[in-house]
Design a protein around this motif. Structure first.
Motif, PDB file in Angstrom:
ATOM      1  N   GLU A   9      23.185  43.517  57.216  1.00  0.00           N
ATOM      2  CA  GLU A   9      24.192  42.406  57.468  1.00  0.00           C
ATOM      3  C   GLU A   9      24.856  42.593  58.778  1.00  0.00           C
ATOM      4  N   PHE A  10      25.248  43.783  58.995  1.00  0.00           N
ATOM      5  CA  PHE A  10      26.435  44.388  60.052  1.00  0.00           C
ATOM      6  C   PHE A  10      25.847  44.940  61.062  1.00  0.00           C
ATOM      7  N   CYS A  11      24.680  45.368  61.319  1.00  0.00           N
ATOM      8  CA  CYS A  11      23.668  46.138  62.200  1.00  0.00           C
ATOM      9  C   CYS A  11      22.719  45.610  63.049  1.00  0.00           C
ATOM     10  N   ALA A  12      22.660  46.040  64.235  1.00  0.00           N
ATOM     11  CA  ALA A  12      21.535  45.519  65.002  1.00  0.00           C
ATOM     12  C   ALA A  12      20.192  46.057  64.751  1.00  0.00           C
ATOM     13  N   ALA A  13      19.382  45.180  64.258  1.00  0.00           N
ATOM     14  CA  ALA A  13      18.199  45.826  63.589  1.00  0.00           C
ATOM     15  C   ALA A  13      17.158  46.922  64.340  1.00  0.00           C
ATOM     16  N   ASP A  14      17.272  46.586  65.709  1.00  0.00           N
ATOM     17  CA  ASP A  14      16.517  47.610  66.587  1.00  0.00           C
ATOM     18  C   ASP A  14      16.925  49.056  66.535  1.00  0.00           C
ATOM     19  N   ARG A  16      19.700  49.998  64.225  1.00  0.00           N
ATOM     20  CA  ARG A  16      20.449  50.152  63.189  1.00  0.00           C
ATOM     21  C   ARG A  16      22.000  51.021  63.553  1.00  0.00           C
ATOM     22  N   ARG A  17      22.527  50.244  64.544  1.00  0.00           N
ATOM     23  CA  ARG A  17      23.698  50.434  65.128  1.00  0.00           C
ATOM     24  C   ARG A  17      24.814  49.478  64.932  1.00  0.00           C
ATOM     25  N   CYS A  18      26.156  49.653  64.450  1.00  0.00           N
ATOM     26  CA  CYS A  18      26.901  48.433  64.331  1.00  0.00           C
ATOM     27  C   CYS A  18      28.026  48.669  65.375  1.00  0.00           C
ATOM     28  N   ILE A  19      28.755  47.289  65.886  1.00  0.00           N
ATOM     29  CA  ILE A  19      29.915  47.309  66.804  1.00  0.00           C
ATOM     30  C   ILE A  19      31.061  47.593  65.944  1.00  0.00           C
ATOM     31  N   GLN A  47      42.178  49.838  74.952  1.00  0.00           N
ATOM     32  CA  GLN A  47      43.438  49.311  75.211  1.00  0.00           C
ATOM     33  C   GLN A  47      44.281  50.587  74.604  1.00  0.00           C
ATOM     34  N   LYS A  48      45.618  50.581  74.463  1.00  0.00           N
ATOM     35  CA  LYS A  48      46.205  51.911  74.192  1.00  0.00           C
ATOM     36  C   LYS A  48      45.984  52.199  72.922  1.00  0.00           C
ATOM     37  N   SER A  49      45.917  51.212  72.056  1.00  0.00           N
ATOM     38  CA  SER A  49      45.655  51.671  70.491  1.00  0.00           C
ATOM     39  C   SER A  49      44.468  51.194  69.926  1.00  0.00           C
ATOM     40  N   ALA A  50      43.322  50.855  70.889  1.00  0.00           N
ATOM     41  CA  ALA A  50      42.285  50.221  70.239  1.00  0.00           C
ATOM     42  C   ALA A  50      40.952  50.931  70.813  1.00  0.00           C
ATOM     43  N   PHE A  51      39.957  51.142  70.205  1.00  0.00           N
ATOM     44  CA  PHE A  51      38.862  51.615  70.725  1.00  0.00           C
ATOM     45  C   PHE A  51      37.538  50.454  70.064  1.00  0.00           C
ATOM     46  N   GLU A  52      36.552  50.803  70.856  1.00  0.00           N
ATOM     47  CA  GLU A  52      35.234  50.076  70.657  1.00  0.00           C
ATOM     48  C   GLU A  52      33.981  51.155  70.331  1.00  0.00           C
ATOM     49  N   ALA A  53      33.278  51.044  69.438  1.00  0.00           N
ATOM     50  CA  ALA A  53      32.022  52.017  69.303  1.00  0.00           C
ATOM     51  C   ALA A  53      30.890  51.137  68.852  1.00  0.00           C
ATOM     52  N   PHE A  54      29.828  51.670  68.990  1.00  0.00           N
ATOM     53  CA  PHE A  54      28.432  51.144  68.739  1.00  0.00           C
ATOM     54  C   PHE A  54      27.790  52.487  67.940  1.00  0.00           C
ATOM     55  N   LEU A  55      27.883  52.399  66.545  1.00  0.00           N
ATOM     56  CA  LEU A  55      27.742  53.283  65.654  1.00  0.00           C
ATOM     57  C   LEU A  55      26.725  53.061  64.623  1.00  0.00           C
ATOM     58  N   THR A  56      25.992  54.293  64.314  1.00  0.00           N
ATOM     59  CA  THR A  56      25.094  54.117  63.166  1.00  0.00           C
ATOM     60  C   THR A  56      26.062  54.174  61.814  1.00  0.00           C
ATOM     61  N   ALA A  57      25.362  53.729  60.638  1.00  0.00           N
ATOM     62  CA  ALA A  57      26.058  53.707  59.457  1.00  0.00           C
ATOM     63  C   ALA A  57      26.599  54.941  59.012  1.00  0.00           C
ATOM     64  N   ARG A  58      25.761  56.158  59.263  1.00  0.00           N
ATOM     65  CA  ARG A  58      26.246  57.499  59.151  1.00  0.00           C
ATOM     66  C   ARG A  58      27.451  58.109  60.027  1.00  0.00           C
ATOM     67  N   TYR A  60      29.623  56.002  61.303  1.00  0.00           N
ATOM     68  CA  TYR A  60      30.708  54.861  60.770  1.00  0.00           C
ATOM     69  C   TYR A  60      31.341  55.575  59.317  1.00  0.00           C
ATOM     70  N   ASP A  61      30.546  55.935  58.715  1.00  0.00           N
ATOM     71  CA  ASP A  61      31.229  56.866  57.560  1.00  0.00           C
ATOM     72  C   ASP A  61      32.052  58.004  57.794  1.00  0.00           C
ATOM     73  N   ASP A  62      31.421  58.582  58.860  1.00  0.00           N
ATOM     74  CA  ASP A  62      31.909  59.792  59.246  1.00  0.00           C
ATOM     75  C   ASP A  62      33.532  59.523  60.077  1.00  0.00           C
ATOM     76  N   LEU A  63      33.480  58.215  60.669  1.00  0.00           N
ATOM     77  CA  LEU A  63      34.573  57.935  61.607  1.00  0.00           C
ATOM     78  C   LEU A  63      35.695  57.687  60.602  1.00  0.00           C
ATOM     79  N   ILE A  64      35.387  56.903  59.446  1.00  0.00           N
ATOM     80  CA  ILE A  64      36.520  56.667  58.487  1.00  0.00           C
ATOM     81  C   ILE A  64      36.918  57.730  57.818  1.00  0.00           C
ATOM     82  N   ALA A  65      36.170  58.631  57.462  1.00  0.00           N
ATOM     83  CA  ALA A  65      36.439  59.910  56.647  1.00  0.00           C
ATOM     84  C   ALA A  65      37.551  60.631  57.774  1.00  0.00           C
ATOM     85  N   ARG A  66      37.146  60.932  58.989  1.00  0.00           N
ATOM     86  CA  ARG A  66      37.903  61.789  59.859  1.00  0.00           C
ATOM     87  C   ARG A  66      39.334  61.129  60.329  1.00  0.00           C
ATOM     88  N   THR A  67      39.291  59.742  60.650  1.00  0.00           N
ATOM     89  CA  THR A  67      40.411  59.047  60.900  1.00  0.00           C
ATOM     90  C   THR A  67      41.644  59.037  59.842  1.00  0.00           C
TER      91      THR A  67
END
Length: 105
Positions: A9-14, A16-19, A47-58, A60-67
């Motif tokens: 539902e949230f990832c590009a099919a080609d 499997r990365r999510c914005i 922006q000063k307090s904003a980042f954009e990323a194009f991530l795989t599900a793995r 994404y989970d790693d990002l949440i755990a670390r941040t």
């Protein structure tokens, strides 16, 4: 930490990365600097307090755990948005102004 979501539902099919949009408000300079260094490994500062990323599900989970380990939920705020097809947004966050696991259509 795992978070339930339907990857298709949230990832590009080609590839499997999510914005992903990450927004933070951190009161301590040392913690803020650590957050920036962490987020630079995943995405681009837009922006000063904003980042954009194009991530795989793995990644994404790693990002949440670390941040999550870098903030103080009593004084800081962290919002992570998983964007899909420009029509729906899934929100996850930590801090005093977060509404749990909201999906907006």
């Amino acid at each position: 930490m795992e978070y339930d979501y339907d990857e298709s539902e949230f990832c590009a099919a080609d590839e499997r990365r999510c914005i992903v949009l990450i927004i933070y408000d951190i009161t301590d300079n040392k913690r803020r600097t650590k957050m920036v260094k962490c987020l630079e490994r995943y995405g681009v500062r837009v922006q000063k307090s904003a980042f954009e990323a194009f991530l795989t599900a793995r990644k994404y989970d790693d990002l949440i755990a670390r941040t999550t380990r870098l903030i103080d939920p009593r004084t800081d705020s962290l919002r992570i948005y998983l964007l899909a097809n420009h029509t729906s947004v899934r929100s996850w966050g930590v801090g005093d102004r977060h509404v749990e696991d909201v999906i907006i259509f």
